[in-house]
Design a protein around this motif. Structure first.
Motif, PDB file in Angstrom:
ATOM      1  N   TRP A  89       0.798  -1.214   0.000  1.00  0.00           N
ATOM      2  CA  TRP A  89       0.000   0.000   0.000  1.00  0.00           C
ATOM      3  C   TRP A  89       0.839   1.277   0.000  1.00  0.00           C
ATOM      4  O   TRP A  89       1.012   1.917   1.016  1.00  0.00           O
ATOM      5  N   GLY A  90       1.299   1.601  -1.189  1.00  0.00           N
ATOM      6  CA  GLY A  90       1.926   2.901  -1.455  1.00  0.00           C
ATOM      7  C   GLY A  90       2.896   3.389  -0.403  1.00  0.00           C
ATOM      8  O   GLY A  90       3.963   2.820  -0.221  1.00  0.00           O
ATOM      9  N   GLU A  91       2.490   4.433   0.336  1.00  0.00           N
ATOM     10  CA  GLU A  91       3.373   5.025   1.336  1.00  0.00           C
ATOM     11  C   GLU A  91       3.337   4.251   2.653  1.00  0.00           C
ATOM     12  O   GLU A  91       3.874   4.712   3.661  1.00  0.00           O
ATOM     13  N   GLY A  92       2.694   3.093   2.664  1.00  0.00           N
ATOM     14  CA  GLY A  92       2.556   2.300   3.893  1.00  0.00           C
ATOM     15  C   GLY A  92       3.848   2.119   4.663  1.00  0.00           C
ATOM     16  O   GLY A  92       3.925   2.477   5.851  1.00  0.00           O
ATOM     17  N   PRO A  93       4.905   1.562   4.019  1.00  0.00           N
ATOM     18  CA  PRO A  93       6.141   1.318   4.767  1.00  0.00           C
ATOM     19  C   PRO A  93       6.698   2.598   5.378  1.00  0.00           C
ATOM     20  O   PRO A  93       7.141   2.605   6.529  1.00  0.00           O
ATOM     21  N   THR A  94       6.632   3.699   4.605  1.00  0.00           N
ATOM     22  CA  THR A  94       7.172   4.964   5.100  1.00  0.00           C
ATOM     23  C   THR A  94       6.419   5.406   6.349  1.00  0.00           C
ATOM     24  O   THR A  94       7.030   5.755   7.360  1.00  0.00           O
ATOM     25  N   VAL A  95       5.083   5.358   6.263  1.00  0.00           N
ATOM     26  CA  VAL A  95       4.278   5.834   7.392  1.00  0.00           C
ATOM     27  C   VAL A  95       4.536   4.985   8.631  1.00  0.00           C
ATOM     28  O   VAL A  95       4.776   5.524   9.723  1.00  0.00           O
ATOM     29  N   VAL A  96       4.541   3.650   8.455  1.00  0.00           N
ATOM     30  CA  VAL A  96       4.761   2.777   9.614  1.00  0.00           C
ATOM     31  C   VAL A  96       6.147   3.024  10.215  1.00  0.00           C
ATOM     32  O   VAL A  96       6.295   3.159  11.434  1.00  0.00           O
ATOM     33  N   ALA A  97       7.168   3.116   9.355  1.00  0.00           N
ATOM     34  CA  ALA A  97       8.531   3.330   9.861  1.00  0.00           C
ATOM     35  C   ALA A  97       8.636   4.676  10.573  1.00  0.00           C
ATOM     36  O   ALA A  97       9.251   4.790  11.640  1.00  0.00           O
ATOM     37  N   LEU A  98       8.002   5.709   9.976  1.00  0.00           N
ATOM     38  CA  LEU A  98       8.060   7.041  10.596  1.00  0.00           C
ATOM     39  C   LEU A  98       7.448   7.015  11.980  1.00  0.00           C
ATOM     40  O   LEU A  98       8.013   7.549  12.939  1.00  0.00           O
ATOM     41  N   VAL A  99       6.275   6.373  12.097  1.00  0.00           N
ATOM     42  CA  VAL A  99       5.601   6.322  13.394  1.00  0.00           C
ATOM     43  C   VAL A  99       6.452   5.523  14.385  1.00  0.00           C
ATOM     44  O   VAL A  99       6.649   5.942  15.534  1.00  0.00           O
ATOM     45  N   LEU A 100       7.020   4.399  13.924  1.00  0.00           N
ATOM     46  CA  LEU A 100       7.847   3.572  14.799  1.00  0.00           C
ATOM     47  C   LEU A 100       9.013   4.360  15.379  1.00  0.00           C
ATOM     48  O   LEU A 100       9.381   4.179  16.536  1.00  0.00           O
ATOM     49  N   PHE A 101       9.600   5.250  14.565  1.00  0.00           N
ATOM     50  CA  PHE A 101      10.774   5.976  15.049  1.00  0.00           C
ATOM     51  C   PHE A 101      10.424   7.248  15.811  1.00  0.00           C
ATOM     52  O   PHE A 101      11.269   7.803  16.508  1.00  0.00           O
ATOM     53  N   ALA A 102       9.178   7.714  15.664  1.00  0.00           N
ATOM     54  CA  ALA A 102       8.796   8.929  16.394  1.00  0.00           C
ATOM     55  C   ALA A 102       8.252   8.594  17.771  1.00  0.00           C
ATOM     56  O   ALA A 102       8.310   9.422  18.681  1.00  0.00           O
ATOM     57  N   VAL A 103       7.735   7.372  17.935  1.00  0.00           N
ATOM     58  CA  VAL A 103       7.125   7.010  19.212  1.00  0.00           C
ATOM     59  C   VAL A 103       8.127   6.978  20.383  1.00  0.00           C
ATOM     60  O   VAL A 103       7.835   7.545  21.432  1.00  0.00           O
ATOM     61  N   PRO A 104       9.317   6.367  20.226  1.00  0.00           N
ATOM     62  CA  PRO A 104      10.216   6.283  21.393  1.00  0.00           C
ATOM     63  C   PRO A 104      10.566   7.609  22.065  1.00  0.00           C
ATOM     64  O   PRO A 104      10.382   7.721  23.286  1.00  0.00           O
ATOM     65  N   PRO A 105      11.003   8.648  21.314  1.00  0.00           N
ATOM     66  CA  PRO A 105      11.318   9.894  22.039  1.00  0.00           C
ATOM     67  C   PRO A 105      10.105  10.498  22.723  1.00  0.00           C
ATOM     68  O   PRO A 105      10.223  11.057  23.825  1.00  0.00           O
ATOM     69  N   ASN A 150       9.530  18.913  24.554  1.00  0.00           N
ATOM     70  CA  ASN A 150      10.876  18.633  24.057  1.00  0.00           C
ATOM     71  C   ASN A 150      10.872  17.304  23.299  1.00  0.00           C
ATOM     72  O   ASN A 150      11.521  17.170  22.264  1.00  0.00           O
ATOM     73  N   GLY A 151      10.114  16.329  23.815  1.00  0.00           N
ATOM     74  CA  GLY A 151       9.975  15.052  23.119  1.00  0.00           C
ATOM     75  C   GLY A 151       9.345  15.235  21.755  1.00  0.00           C
ATOM     76  O   GLY A 151       9.780  14.638  20.768  1.00  0.00           O
ATOM     77  N   VAL A 152       8.320  16.097  21.681  1.00  0.00           N
ATOM     78  CA  VAL A 152       7.652  16.352  20.396  1.00  0.00           C
ATOM     79  C   VAL A 152       8.649  16.946  19.411  1.00  0.00           C
ATOM     80  O   VAL A 152       8.700  16.575  18.234  1.00  0.00           O
ATOM     81  N   ARG A 153       9.487  17.842  19.910  1.00  0.00           N
ATOM     82  CA  ARG A 153      10.480  18.486  19.053  1.00  0.00           C
ATOM     83  C   ARG A 153      11.492  17.457  18.525  1.00  0.00           C
ATOM     84  O   ARG A 153      11.790  17.430  17.330  1.00  0.00           O
ATOM     85  N   ILE A 154      11.998  16.595  19.414  1.00  0.00           N
ATOM     86  CA  ILE A 154      12.947  15.559  18.987  1.00  0.00           C
ATOM     87  C   ILE A 154      12.279  14.643  17.962  1.00  0.00           C
ATOM     88  O   ILE A 154      12.866  14.306  16.940  1.00  0.00           O
ATOM     89  N   ALA A 155      11.024  14.291  18.235  1.00  0.00           N
ATOM     90  CA  ALA A 155      10.303  13.399  17.326  1.00  0.00           C
ATOM     91  C   ALA A 155      10.137  14.046  15.958  1.00  0.00           C
ATOM     92  O   ALA A 155      10.300  13.390  14.925  1.00  0.00           O
ATOM     93  N   ALA A 156       9.838  15.350  15.941  1.00  0.00           N
ATOM     94  CA  ALA A 156       9.620  16.031  14.664  1.00  0.00           C
ATOM     95  C   ALA A 156      10.903  16.035  13.837  1.00  0.00           C
ATOM     96  O   ALA A 156      10.880  15.747  12.632  1.00  0.00           O
ATOM     97  N   VAL A 157      12.030  16.332  14.473  1.00  0.00           N
ATOM     98  CA  VAL A 157      13.303  16.346  13.753  1.00  0.00           C
ATOM     99  C   VAL A 157      13.640  14.941  13.248  1.00  0.00           C
ATOM    100  O   VAL A 157      14.071  14.748  12.113  1.00  0.00           O
ATOM    101  N   GLN A 158      13.383  13.958  14.107  1.00  0.00           N
ATOM    102  CA  GLN A 158      13.595  12.563  13.730  1.00  0.00           C
ATOM    103  C   GLN A 158      12.726  12.182  12.527  1.00  0.00           C
ATOM    104  O   GLN A 158      13.182  11.505  11.607  1.00  0.00           O
ATOM    105  N   LEU A 159      11.480  12.667  12.517  1.00  0.00           N
ATOM    106  CA  LEU A 159      10.558  12.360  11.426  1.00  0.00           C
ATOM    107  C   LEU A 159      11.069  12.931  10.113  1.00  0.00           C
ATOM    108  O   LEU A 159      11.016  12.267   9.076  1.00  0.00           O
ATOM    109  N   VAL A 160      11.544  14.173  10.151  1.00  0.00           N
ATOM    110  CA  VAL A 160      12.051  14.799   8.933  1.00  0.00           C
ATOM    111  C   VAL A 160      13.215  13.972   8.371  1.00  0.00           C
ATOM    112  O   VAL A 160      13.288  13.699   7.169  1.00  0.00           O
ATOM    113  N   ALA A 161      14.106  13.517   9.262  1.00  0.00           N
ATOM    114  CA  ALA A 161      15.261  12.732   8.828  1.00  0.00           C
ATOM    115  C   ALA A 161      14.824  11.382   8.269  1.00  0.00           C
ATOM    116  O   ALA A 161      15.308  10.936   7.229  1.00  0.00           O
ATOM    117  N   THR A 162      13.886  10.732   8.969  1.00  0.00           N
ATOM    118  CA  THR A 162      13.440   9.415   8.528  1.00  0.00           C
ATOM    119  C   THR A 162      12.715   9.503   7.186  1.00  0.00           C
ATOM    120  O   THR A 162      12.903   8.657   6.316  1.00  0.00           O
TER     121      THR A 162
END
Lengths: 223, 226
Positions: A89-105, A150-162
């Motif tokens: 499903w198209g952007e599926g892998p990207t969305v799942v990976a992005l969420v996976l990496f934004a959740v921890p911080p 601060n967590g939201v900020r780290i997550a946002a930067v992480q999301l842009v990179a991912t």
């Protein structure tokens, strides 16, 4: 020197900014991906972290999940997801990976923030007869807000990179300009794409910085 | 014509013993490259970070620009970082190492500086009172006391570097990332999973190794505990 000029020429060419492969379209994709995933990971992580933090349970999990997230390569997760049914499903892998990496911080910062609330204040609130829910929403949540944001900020930067790395695995976003440049063996396009990505990431970080300064004093870290 | 063998490779399964035995050479080479890229960049990162942190500690005004610069570097996504270095280094292993060094700097400098700043002023005074010069104070008092914080930074930097090396696949020097990249293009599930798992294993092993090194070189932190 010639690379710099060539990069400048690439950036100055309006043809590179319009169309489906153009910078504006990719920028919009990148922004949409980041925003949607930031929102969904907040919706997933924050309630869990707030409840766990309020109850004081699962601390080891909330803290270690952040360290574990660092050891798992983003690129590997993207490719693994691409090869599973999610890849269809198209952007599926990207969305799942992005969420996976934004959740921890998000999880770690919100949890630690909740636990770092002065125990004396919590005791006082209890003494005033506050229920668990009132305590959570009117005492612990406001006091832990700086850490949480601060967590939201780290997550946002992480999301842009991912989202950028997602281009390596065929996802959309600004990283596509870079990977397309590599495929065309066009150094100017690679460098131009990288510049746009870097500036975008710094702007996102800068916006959070500004929001932090403009926001009320009690939302700032460090107090 | 012989019939196609019906093993896990032909069926493209995720877990495949035949893959491990038939591609042992390739896997080993990729692991070696991964380890080389990681260790080289962390070593260079350390060599740059220690003087930077010491200078930032000595001259207070230098701390702000040093921290700001390394934070900016850290914000740049890895794919963009490697790409920005392309005109300087071309498609080479040096490019990947340079990118990783820049990333590790942030974590190393930040933690070293925090460690140096946490050395109590009384301790410093006491050492001065014993006749320690600035260099001896730094080498035998301040740096050892900063070790726990510095090691924490080193561990995070190393684990991050192990996972970031994979992005080096874009220029063909990504260690296990190369296998993941080519496995993605050929839908080779066993290769992608094996390389990913190896990557995580390397990160965990490196973390444990550094943890035991820290345990060995900071005996005073566990004195007095049962």
């Amino acid at each position: 020197m010639s690379t710099l000029t060539a990069t400048w020429n690439w950036l100055a060419d309006p043809a590179h900014w319009s169309g489906d492969d153009g910078v504006w379209h990719r920028l919009f994709q990148h922004l949409a991906l980041t925003a949607v995933c930031l929102l969904s990971s907040c919706l997933i992580a924050l309630p869990v972290a707030l409840v766990l933090g309020h109850l004081g349970r699962g601390g080891a999990l909330a803290v270690n999940i952040s360290n574990a997230g660092r050891a798992v390569p983003t690129f590997a997760v993207l490719v693994l997801l691409l090869l599973t049914p999610v890849g269809n499903w198209g952007e599926g892998p990207t969305v799942v990976a992005l969420v996976l990496f934004a959740v921890p911080p998000l999880l770690t910062n919100a949890y630690v923030g909740m636990r770092e609330v002065d125990r004396g204040v919590v005791q006082a609130a209890r003494g005033m007869g506050m229920t668990g829910r009132q305590l959570m929403f009117h005492v612990e949540l406001p006091l832990s807000l700086p850490m949480l944001l601060n967590g939201v900020r780290i997550a946002a930067v992480q999301l842009v990179a991912t989202a950028t790395i997602a281009a390596l695995a065929g996802g959309g976003g600004l990283g596509r300009i870079i990977t397309a440049g590599f495929n065309l063996a066009s150094t100017p396009q690679v460098v131009a794409g990288a510049l746009i990505v870097a500036v975008f990431a710094l702007v996102v970080e800068g916006l959070f910085e500004i929001a932090e300064r403009l926001g009320p004093a009690w939302t700032r870290p460090g107090r | 014509m012989t019939a196609a063998p019906d093993d896990c490779l032909a069926r493209n399964e995720w877990i495949c013993g035949a893959y491990l035995s038939s591609r042992r050479r390739i896997l080993l080479d990729a692991v070696v490259q991964h380890l080389q890229l990681t260790s080289l960049s962390i070593l260079i990162g350390l060599l740059i970070a220690v003087p930077l942190a010491v200078l930032a500690r000595r001259w207070g005004w230098a701390a702000t620009p040093v921290l700001a610069l390394t934070t900016v570097l850290y914000t740049i996504p890895s794919l963009a970082m490697f790409s920005l270095l392309l005109p300087l280094y071309g498609l080479s292993a040096t490019l990947v190492v340079a990118g990783l060094v820049l990333y590790s700097l942030t974590l190393l400098v930040r933690n070293l500086l925090a460690g140096l700043r946490a050395v109590p002023e009384e301790t410093r005074q006491a050492a001065r009172g014993l006749g320690y010069g600035p260099l001896r104070l730094l080498l035998t008092v301040e740096l050892p006391l900063a070790l726990p914080a510095a090691m924490a930074g080193l561990r995070i930097a190393t684990v991050s570097a192990v996972s970031l090396v994979t992005v080096g696949a874009i220029v063909g020097y990504g260690g296990l990332g190369n296998l993941i990249y080519s496995g993605m293009n050929t839908y080779f599930k066993a290769q992608v999973l094996t390389a990913s798992v190896l990557c995580v294993l390397i990160a965990v092993a490196a973390d444990l190794l550094l943890l035991s090194v820290q345990w060995l070189i900071t005996p005073w932190t566990r004195a007095g505990r049962p």
